[in-house]
Design a protein around this motif. Structure first.
Motif, PDB file in Angstrom:
ATOM      1  N   TYR A 157       0.794  -1.225   0.000  1.00 47.73           N
ATOM      2  CA  TYR A 157       0.000   0.000   0.000  1.00 47.73           C
ATOM      3  C   TYR A 157       0.836   1.289   0.000  1.00 47.73           C
ATOM      4  CZ  TYR A 157      -3.236   3.662   1.277  1.00 47.73           C
ATOM      5  OH  TYR A 157      -3.944   4.834   1.289  1.00 47.73           O
ATOM      6  N   TYR A 331      -7.717  -1.432  -2.984  1.00 48.67           N
ATOM      7  CA  TYR A 331      -8.249  -2.801  -2.961  1.00 48.67           C
ATOM      8  C   TYR A 331      -8.966  -3.148  -4.264  1.00 48.67           C
ATOM      9  CZ  TYR A 331      -6.989  -3.767   1.901  1.00 48.67           C
ATOM     10  OH  TYR A 331      -6.299  -4.023   3.061  1.00 48.67           O
ATOM     11  N   TRP A 434      -6.110  -9.053   4.758  1.00 47.20           N
ATOM     12  CA  TRP A 434      -5.117  -8.368   5.593  1.00 47.20           C
ATOM     13  C   TRP A 434      -5.094  -9.041   6.967  1.00 47.20           C
ATOM     14  CZ3 TRP A 434      -5.186  -5.798  10.281  1.00 47.20           C
ATOM     15  CH2 TRP A 434      -4.035  -5.061  10.591  1.00 47.20           C
ATOM     16  N   SER A 437      -3.699 -12.460   7.205  1.00 45.68           N
ATOM     17  CA  SER A 437      -2.274 -12.479   6.814  1.00 45.68           C
ATOM     18  C   SER A 437      -2.055 -13.151   5.470  1.00 45.68           C
ATOM     19  CB  SER A 437      -1.409 -13.178   7.882  1.00 45.68           C
ATOM     20  OG  SER A 437      -1.675 -12.637   9.143  1.00 45.68           O
ATOM     21  N   ASP A 441      -0.753  -6.870   1.366  1.00 44.96           N
ATOM     22  CA  ASP A 441       0.092  -6.063   2.240  1.00 44.96           C
ATOM     23  C   ASP A 441      -0.319  -6.404   3.666  1.00 44.96           C
ATOM     24  OD1 ASP A 441       1.678  -4.122   3.247  1.00 44.96           O
ATOM     25  OD2 ASP A 441       0.546  -2.431   2.453  1.00 44.96           O
ATOM     26  N   PRO A 442      -0.184  -7.682   4.048  1.00 49.51           N
ATOM     27  CA  PRO A 442      -0.938  -8.134   5.212  1.00 49.51           C
ATOM     28  C   PRO A 442      -0.283  -7.836   6.542  1.00 49.51           C
ATOM     29  CG  PRO A 442       0.305  -9.961   4.326  1.00 49.51           C
ATOM     30  CD  PRO A 442       0.631  -8.760   3.479  1.00 49.51           C
ATOM     31  N   GLN A 443      -1.094  -7.939   7.569  1.00 48.69           N
ATOM     32  CA  GLN A 443      -0.616  -8.039   8.934  1.00 48.69           C
ATOM     33  C   GLN A 443       0.187  -9.341   8.990  1.00 48.69           C
ATOM     34  OE1 GLN A 443      -1.440  -6.499  12.031  1.00 48.69           O
ATOM     35  NE2 GLN A 443      -2.728  -7.878  13.179  1.00 48.69           N
TER      36      GLN A 443
END
Ligand code: FAD
Length: 522
Positions: A157, A331, A434, A437, A441-443
């Protein structure tokens, strides 16, 4: 002959609408009538998990638009098709000929099924000499425009957002808005062929299978129409924040007290993650259904930036908010560029084989707001009543489902879509991936929300919980966040509130193990 603007499901406005404006120009150029077509597709609504709140909202918005179109002498022609896959053929062989349409304009929807439908319609139209023209409109910057310097799509992001902001500052055309078409001559209403279109298609009260219960409250909370959306936008950008506000009150209702110290934008900057009040714009239902456009929203924000520039930095409330609006574009770009995300696949394929639990009781407890974790339960109950949740509790409840209950994120994604009035495939999928995961651009998987700590942070006094979980309304202090561990067991029993259905510490260990050892059995 005529020109048709095919209004899409999530396209319900006439202001700043690219396809509508182009259709208007074409009709003028050819000197033929302009007709608006709306296709109701219950099969699509079921297939795509649309909520009854959203379908009802769309019908209300169509009803709101009808007199506006009437004033422009433009008929709104409504067709309903239950078999979604037949739509291209039936439009091209039945509806377009019936309307005498040689030119059809529509705004592109970026979901894979909708893109396929449009390709089929364009092809079939061409065979019959009907020109079907899908155009970009839904996003501020169309997919494929924000690229890395090497011309590659960006999946993270921050660099994406910088490139997006850069494009907007360099190329003013992205924020240019379209005019509302002039419309038809009043004589069209008396025309032998087209006159009847003004009466024959009433907007249905509801779509079968999507009837709305408790509609009165939802209608008050989310009034229909572009004017309501503009009022919300104005209120958010230009007015002072109100004091604590009951969670079920329409933001546009009268009577709430004004707190004249802080602007809403300042409150947003300081307390965007709080859920105990009215802290964000609440524009998502309107943006998701296209009742207001992203361009309209950003142009208004632009008038407030220094030297009339669009602020995009995180150091002001305004810039932070613009960045949130950018997530909507982001998104949708992800969905358009990597369509597998709208087909139930994780963006990060390596997480396709995480081992999930199968536990109907836990899933139901989560949906019903009966997990024994007050912040989760409050948010899930709020969601059922309002069709909407604050961003922070979307993250908290989603993380709880995926990492604490270890249930497949797609079950949560589906439930949110089936509940939200602002259900948007791209934003919802992005939010879930997100959290799980698995996204662009995930956690990272090892960062797992502690539900209790999150609760104390986003609802420090417990007001949100007290409002939505009446069993806990008399609890004071910190006990509100964790009554099971804070109260003596006989007192806890008297509350009639469930004990936690999982132990967070153990659940955390399980999630870490399963993510780390994807594909292996315990
Ligand atoms: P504001 O903070 O005022 O933001 C303004 C607008 O920016 C929003 O209306 C929305 O259009 C856009 N926006 C803000 N945050 C995001 C985001 N993270 N992603 C995409 N767009 C964003 N948003 C939806 O519109 N529909 C959904 O179905 C949806 N599902 C979500 C599911 C999960 C698991 C998560 C974590 C988030 C989801 N979001 C969704 C994003 C976000 O939570 C909502 O857009 C926001 O809470 C709406 O409130 P607001 O309009 O007051 O937001």
């Amino acid at each position: 002959d005529s020109v048709v603007y095919w209004m899409r499901m999530e396209d319900v406005r006439i202001e700043d609408n690219t396809a509508f404006a182009l259709a208007g120009k074409k009709a003028e150029e050819l000197g033929v009538p302009l007709i608006v077509l709306y296709v109701l597709s219950p099969g699509d609504y079921t297939w795509h998990d649309r909520s009854s709140k959203k379908i009802d909202f769309i019908l209300r918005n169509l009803r709101w638009l009808k007199p506006k179109l009437d004033e422009l002498n433009i008929p709104l022609y409504i067709k309903s098709y239950d078999k979604r896959l037949q739509i291209p053929r039936r439009l091209v062989t039945e509806v377009f000929p019936e309307l005498g349409a040689n030119h059809v304009f529509c705004n592109i929807e970026y979901q894979i099924d909708e893109l396929r439908r449009d390709i089929a319609t364009v092809k079939r139209g061409r065979e019959k000499g009907i020109e079907v023209v899908p155009v970009h409109d839904r996003l501020v910057v169309p997919p494929g425009k924000v690229m890395s310097k090497a011309g590659k799509p960006l999946s993270v992001y921050s660099p994406w957002q910088r490139a997006w902001a850069d494009l907007l500052s360099k190329d003013k055309t992205y924020l240019e808005m379209s005019d509302i078409p002039k419309g038809n001559d009043a004589s069209l209403k008396k025309d032998k062929r087209f006159g009847k279109l003004f009466d024959v298609t009433p907007i249905p009260d509801h779509v079968e299978g999507f009837e709305l219960k408790d509609s009165e409250e939802v209608h008050k909370l989310w009034p229909e129409g572009t004017d309501a959306a503009k009022e919300l936008l104005h209120r958010f950008l230009h007015t002072k924040a109100r004091k604590q506000q009951l969670q079920l009150v329409s933001p546009l209702s009268e009577g709430a007290e004004e707190d004249d110290k802080k602007s809403r934008l300042k409150v947003y900057q300081d307390g965007r993650n709080l859920v105990d009040g009215d802290h964000s714009s609440r524009l998502s239902p309107y943006l998701a259904s296209g009742v207001i456009s992203g361009r309209m929203v950003l142009n208004e924000a632009k008038t407030m930036g220094s030297k009339g520039r669009l602020e995009t930095g995180r150091d002001t409330g305004l810039g932070m908010w613009v960045q949130e609006v950018a997530w909507r574009d982001f998104y949708n770009h992800v969905m358009a560029i990597w369509p597998r995300v709208s087909m139930g696949r994780p963006f990060l394929e390596k997480f396709a084989d995480v081992q999930w639990e199968v536990n109907e009781d836990h899933l139901q407890a989560w949906k019903d707001g009966k997990t024994g974790y007050p912040i989760v339960d409050a948010a899930m109950r709020a969601c059922a009543a309002r069709g909407w949740m604050e961003n922070r509790v979307r993250m908290v409840t989603a993380c709880f489902l995926v990492k604490d209950l270890m249930l497949d994120w797609r079950l949560g994604e589906k439930h949110f879509m089936q509940s939200f009035i602002d259900g948007d495939l791209a934003a919802n999928n992005g939010g879930w991936q997100w959290t799980a995961s698995t996204g662009t651009d995930p956690q990272p998987y090892f960062r797992i929300f502690n539900t209790l700590t999150q609760s104390e942070k986003c609802d420090p006094n417990g007001d949100y919980i007290r409002y939505w979980v009446p069993e806990l309304k008399n609890l004071k202090g910190k006990a509100i966040h964790d009554p099971f561990h804070s109260l003596p067991s006989n007192e806890f029993k008297k509350l009639g509130y469930p004990a936690p259905i999982v132990d967070h510490k153990k659940a955390r260990e399980r999630a870490l193990f399963r993510y780390k050892n994807v594909g292996e059995k315990e």
